[in-house]
Design a protein around this motif. Structure first.
Motif, PDB file in Angstrom:
ATOM      1  N   ARG A 105      29.883 -40.871  41.625  1.00  0.00           N
ATOM      2  CA  ARG A 105      28.878 -41.612  40.859  1.00  0.00           C
ATOM      3  C   ARG A 105      28.643 -43.002  41.461  1.00  0.00           C
ATOM      4  O   ARG A 105      27.501 -43.490  41.492  1.00  0.00           O
ATOM      5  N   MET A 106      29.701 -43.642  41.923  1.00  0.00           N
ATOM      6  CA  MET A 106      29.525 -44.958  42.534  1.00  0.00           C
ATOM      7  C   MET A 106      28.726 -44.856  43.836  1.00  0.00           C
ATOM      8  O   MET A 106      27.862 -45.703  44.123  1.00  0.00           O
TER       9      MET A 106
ATOM     10  N   THR B 140      25.120 -44.238  43.053  1.00  0.00           N
ATOM     11  CA  THR B 140      24.479 -45.462  42.583  1.00  0.00           C
ATOM     12  C   THR B 140      24.229 -46.426  43.731  1.00  0.00           C
ATOM     13  O   THR B 140      23.182 -47.091  43.775  1.00  0.00           O
TER      14      THR B 140
ATOM     15  N   TRP C 120      21.136 -45.406  45.359  1.00  0.00           N
ATOM     16  CA  TRP C 120      19.981 -45.780  44.540  1.00  0.00           C
ATOM     17  C   TRP C 120      19.649 -47.259  44.709  1.00  0.00           C
ATOM     18  O   TRP C 120      18.480 -47.632  44.846  1.00  0.00           O
ATOM     19  N   THR C 121      20.648 -48.102  44.731  1.00  0.00           N
ATOM     20  CA  THR C 121      20.381 -49.539  44.843  1.00  0.00           C
ATOM     21  C   THR C 121      19.915 -49.934  46.234  1.00  0.00           C
ATOM     22  O   THR C 121      19.096 -50.849  46.379  1.00  0.00           O
TER      23      THR C 121
ATOM     24  N   TRP D  16      25.800 -53.348  39.767  1.00  0.00           N
ATOM     25  CA  TRP D  16      25.740 -51.955  39.321  1.00  0.00           C
ATOM     26  C   TRP D  16      27.101 -51.419  38.884  1.00  0.00           C
ATOM     27  O   TRP D  16      27.158 -50.463  38.093  1.00  0.00           O
TER      28      TRP D  16
ATOM     29  N   ASP E 129      26.998 -51.966  35.229  1.00  0.00           N
ATOM     30  CA  ASP E 129      26.090 -51.060  34.533  1.00  0.00           C
ATOM     31  C   ASP E 129      26.606 -49.617  34.491  1.00  0.00           C
ATOM     32  O   ASP E 129      26.252 -48.855  33.589  1.00  0.00           O
ATOM     33  N   ASP E 130      27.417 -49.233  35.465  1.00  0.00           N
ATOM     34  CA  ASP E 130      27.917 -47.852  35.540  1.00  0.00           C
ATOM     35  C   ASP E 130      29.174 -47.617  34.713  1.00  0.00           C
ATOM     36  O   ASP E 130      29.570 -46.467  34.508  1.00  0.00           O
ATOM     37  N   THR E 131      29.825 -48.669  34.247  1.00  0.00           N
ATOM     38  CA  THR E 131      31.116 -48.510  33.585  1.00  0.00           C
ATOM     39  C   THR E 131      31.025 -47.619  32.354  1.00  0.00           C
ATOM     40  O   THR E 131      31.784 -46.646  32.212  1.00  0.00           O
TER      41      THR E 131
ATOM     42  N   PRO F 137      28.604 -45.384  31.213  1.00  0.00           N
ATOM     43  CA  PRO F 137      28.286 -43.960  31.420  1.00  0.00           C
ATOM     44  C   PRO F 137      29.376 -43.203  32.173  1.00  0.00           C
ATOM     45  O   PRO F 137      29.585 -42.013  31.923  1.00  0.00           O
ATOM     46  N   LEU F 138      30.089 -43.876  33.066  1.00  0.00           N
ATOM     47  CA  LEU F 138      31.160 -43.193  33.778  1.00  0.00           C
ATOM     48  C   LEU F 138      32.296 -42.805  32.834  1.00  0.00           C
ATOM     49  O   LEU F 138      32.769 -41.661  32.857  1.00  0.00           O
TER      50      LEU F 138
ATOM     51  N   TYR G  24      22.998 -42.657  33.650  1.00  0.00           N
ATOM     52  CA  TYR G  24      23.324 -43.827  34.452  1.00  0.00           C
ATOM     53  C   TYR G  24      22.022 -44.572  34.758  1.00  0.00           C
ATOM     54  O   TYR G  24      20.932 -44.000  34.614  1.00  0.00           O
TER      55      TYR G  24
END
Length: 308
Positions: A75-76, A79, A82-83, A183, A186-188, A190-191, A295
């Motif tokens: 997931r990281m 992301t 994506w960034t 990010w 922001d991901d914490t 949902p992960l 996410y």
């Protein structure tokens, strides 16, 4: 990827590390290199993500307790991809592509060495994490944080030192390194929610804003410490001095891991249902579910690289 033996279980498959089949790749950032990862080419991210996803697929579908960390890592990495497509998010995307790949290699090499029985080639902080997951001695949160400790407190200083603290223009890479913090925060939530939904339902027992903030702050502090330790490695006047810094890095990560082994021990909380039988039964029923909480990048497929 070369598979050396058919898998008998999620913990017994033999592998050839992906880093060994990418000719010309070493940890140093060389923008002019013909090697796609050494030069930080965009396609290096796909190679990195495919390798991480393969580990998640194998461990997750088998409900191995090893699956929690590669879920987080996939997931990281997704992301990050994506960034980097957002204009201006990073000053030097090739520099970050390279760092992302080298960082991943430290994890996958440790994982393959451990899986293949080459324990002497596995850092002690990773031995604590992998052995705890295989032995099912800690909760899902314990598996996650033991992996993050090994990868951030132990691996990251060496990754930064080896790959270089400066970008393509010779300027400090710290600004791009710090851009990741946005990010990660922001991901914490949902992960943690996805890990609880699919692998261990106890992982979101305290999934609230304060807990998520505390988890992010811990990781943020670890990352800052890793950069400072990389600077100490780079500033060491000779190999002997550098070896002392390296040993301090190892000792710190090992000490943190030892505390986590006790703090996240499964048998500490039997009355709350944190038993291996309950966790494994839950995982068998839910590991293939799609994350309910999206996410910032979107909703990823449970297995594979697709994000919708």
């Amino acid at each position: 990827m070369l598979v050396c033996a058919a898998p008998a279980s999620a913990d017994l498959t033999l592998y050839t590390p992906w880093s060994s089949v990418l000719p010309g790749w070493n940890d140093q950032f060389v923008p002019s290199s013909d090697n796609l990862c050494a030069a930080g080419k965009p396609s290096c991210l796909s190679v990195t993500l495919n390798e991480q996803t393969r580990i998640l697929n194998q461990t997750g579908k088998a409900c191995s307790h090893l699956a929690v960390f590669p879920l987080a890592y996939v997931r990281m990495t997704q992301t990050y991809g994506w960034t980097r497509s957002q204009s201006g998010y990073y000053d030097d995307v090739p520099y970050m592509n390279h760092m992302d790949a080298v960082f991943a290699k430290y994890y996958t090499d440790a994982y393959y060495n451990w899986t293949n029985g080459d324990r002497a080639d596995v850092p002690q902080a990773w031995l604590y994490a992998f052995d705890a997951a295989k032995g099912k001695t800690v909760t899902g949160a314990g598996d996650l944080f033991l992996g993050m400790n090994a990868h951030i407190n132990r691996d990251l200083p060496f990754v930064l030192y080896a790959s270089g603290l400066v970008n393509s223009d010779g300027a400090s890479g710290k600004a791009d390194f710090d851009a990741v913090e946005r990010w990660l925060n922001d991901d914490t939530a949902p992960l943690l929610a996805e890990a609880a939904q699919r692998f261990d339902p106890t992982m979101d027992d305290t999934n609230n804003a304060l807990t998520n903030y505390g988890s992010f702050q811990l990781v943020s502090a670890w990352r800052e410490g890793a950069w400072r330790n990389a600077e100490l490695l780079a500033a060491a006047p000779n190999d002997a001095a550098r070896a002392l810094v390296a040993q301090q890095i190892e000792n710190n990560a090992n000490l943190i891991a030892q505390g986590m082994l006790a703090g996240f021990a499964v048998n500490n909380l039997p009355l709350l249902g944190q038993t291996n039988a309950a966790r494994d039964a839950y995982c068998a029923a839910h590991n293939g579910e799609t994350a309910r909480q999206p996410y910032p990048m979107g909703t990823p497929a449970p297995y594979g690289n697709k994000v919708s």
